[in-house]
Design an enzyme around this catalytic site. Structure first.
Site, PDB file in Angstrom:
ATOM      1  N   LYS A  34      96.066  59.681  89.835  1.00  0.00           N
ATOM      2  CA  LYS A  34      94.911  60.518  90.198  1.00  0.00           C
ATOM      3  C   LYS A  34      93.777  59.633  90.708  1.00  0.00           C
ATOM      4  O   LYS A  34      93.810  58.407  90.544  1.00  0.00           O
ATOM      5  CB  LYS A  34      94.470  61.339  88.989  1.00  0.00           C
ATOM      6  N   TYR A 251      64.271  44.254  93.647  1.00  0.00           N
ATOM      7  CA  TYR A 251      63.436  45.407  93.281  1.00  0.00           C
ATOM      8  C   TYR A 251      62.965  45.300  91.835  1.00  0.00           C
ATOM      9  O   TYR A 251      63.735  44.927  90.946  1.00  0.00           O
ATOM     10  CB  TYR A 251      64.235  46.697  93.450  1.00  0.00           C
TER      11      TYR A 251
HETATM   12  C1  PLP Z   1      94.237  60.290  83.260  1.00  0.00           C
HETATM   13  C2  PLP Z   1      95.205  60.747  82.245  1.00  0.00           C
HETATM   14  C3  PLP Z   1      96.116  59.838  81.671  1.00  0.00           C
HETATM   15  C4  PLP Z   1      96.082  58.357  81.945  1.00  0.00           C
HETATM   16  O1  PLP Z   1      95.164  57.745  81.061  1.00  0.00           O
HETATM   17  P1  PLP Z   1      94.920  56.158  81.029  1.00  0.00           P
HETATM   18  O2  PLP Z   1      93.952  55.974  79.937  1.00  0.00           O
HETATM   19  O3  PLP Z   1      94.361  55.791  82.373  1.00  0.00           O
HETATM   20  O4  PLP Z   1      96.237  55.527  80.783  1.00  0.00           O
HETATM   21  C5  PLP Z   1      97.062  60.339  80.795  1.00  0.00           C
HETATM   22  N1  PLP Z   1      97.105  61.658  80.483  1.00  0.00           N
HETATM   23  C6  PLP Z   1      96.220  62.548  80.998  1.00  0.00           C
HETATM   24  C7  PLP Z   1      96.300  63.981  80.605  1.00  0.00           C
HETATM   25  C8  PLP Z   1      95.250  62.117  81.883  1.00  0.00           C
HETATM   26  O5  PLP Z   1      94.372  63.001  82.387  1.00  0.00           O
END
Ligand code: PLP
Length: 355
Positions: A34, A251
């Protein structure tokens, strides 16, 4: 050409997938891709993770893209259907939706796709974010088993504290006690659970972060876990300033020199995805040597300490994160997690494949 770029190693990603598999206790692996593969590029991830058993994504778009790229493995939709209209695409693309709220079951019941779907029935075991009530498991499983649109069921949950001392058993035990009667496969582990708790692996694990070479734990580095950083964010010094004692830089003049010193101006800012909240002292490597940022990060630039680096000047390479400076160290200094930094890599940063 502006010297800032991100180099991404598919080799490192493939090796990190092997580390995940070695910890998976025989479970099959969804490579979680994702958020543009945590900033690493969906298409690059598809190639790096060719050996995975499945991919997990958030949106139908990502799933459709993976199918267009030729992915034949199962694809899990982590938040399932956002509306009844998503069902047709799930059928056509053979996607595995998560079902985490009752309306999703209603949609599937009312309009079963021509090709029945494998579904992941997600229970809330204590995180209280997404998931159906564990107490209703018997009725829910029975209902799904009676649906024409359902070809198979995997039971799922998600951990809230897999990376912390509280761990997972307070969630895993009620989940397994509830669902074991159904003799169905189950899936629970993200990177942190997979790395620390082999008994939480079940039939499918869902590692994300670790595949990109960062650590889900505050107290254990990626290197200690045998992971290799996949992304290297690098730039160069594009200007040098000589400060007198008492003079400030950037800044708000948030950093002031206590004695005469040289400061390097680096082509990288928050519009590139570098965290604006990184304070003075955030680690950085200048010409291969450890240094620190100074003052506030601006939109297109940040400042680094050249004290003790007399050879550094315009054109000296700077690693913002990568092999010399773990992205986790930058995240910690900035009060965030490496997830956020990797995902926030800005589209304006050119990405190239390395090794
Ligand atoms: C994003 C996600 C993962 C992966 O988690 P990590 O901590 O990046 O390994 C696993 N399960 C679900 C439901 C997620 O949304």
């Amino acid at each position: 050409m502006r010297p800032l770029k991100a180099g991404i190693s598919r080799g490192a990603m493939a090796r990190n997938l092997r580390v995940a598999r070695a910890h998976a206790n025989g479970a099959r692996v969804f490579a979680v891709v994702k958020a543009n593969a945590y900033g690493h590029g969906l298409s690059r991830a598809r190639r790096a993770f060719a050996a995975t058993d499945g991919f997990a994504v958030l949106t139908l778009d990502e799933a459709a893209n993976l199918r267009l790229m030729g992915v034949e493995q199962p694809i899990l939709l982590l938040e399932g259907l956002f509306g009844a209209g998503d069902l047709a695409a799930c059928g056509e693309l053979d996607l595995w939706p998560v079902l985490h709220q009752p309306a999703q079951l209603d949609w599937l019941e009312r309009a079963p796709p021509a090709r029945p779907l494998h579904v992941f029935l997600k229970f809330d075991s204590g995180m209280h974010r997404l998931g159906l009530p564990l107490a209703a498991h018997a009725a829910l499983v029975a209902r799904l088993r009676g649906m024409a649109g359902v070809a198979g069921i995997t039971l799922m949950t998600h951990f809230a504290q897999a990376d912390e001392a509280a761990g997972i058993d307070w969630q895993l035990h009620p989940f397994l006690d509830g669902v074991k009667t159904h003799e169905l496969p189950w899936s629970a582990a993200n990177s942190a659970a997979l790395l620390r708790f082999p008994h939480a692996c079940g039939a499918w694990v869902r590692p994300g972060l670790m595949l990109y070479g960062a650590s889900p734990f505050a107290d254990t580095s990626a290197g200690e876990l045998g992971l290799q950083p996949a992304m290297r964010l690098e730039s160069e010094i594009i200007g040098v300033q000589a400060l007198q004692a008492g003079e400030g830089v950037g800044y708000g003049q948030a950093f002031r020199a206590e004695r005469p010193m040289r400061v390097g101006i680096v082509a990288c800012g928050y519009a590139d995805g570098y965290p604006r909240h990184a304070p003075t002292g955030t680690p950085v490597a200048v010409g291969g040597r450890a240094s620190r940022t100074l003052g506030r990060v601006s939109m297109d630039m940040l400042c680094v300490d050249l004290d003790g680096l007399p050879d550094a000047g315009v054109g000296t390479p700077v690693e913002l994160w990568g092999t010399q400076v773990p992205v986790d160290a930058v995240a910690t200094a900035a009060g965030t997690v490496s997830y956020e930094l990797l995902c926030a890599l800005a589209p304006r940063v050119p990405v190239e494949d390395v090794d």
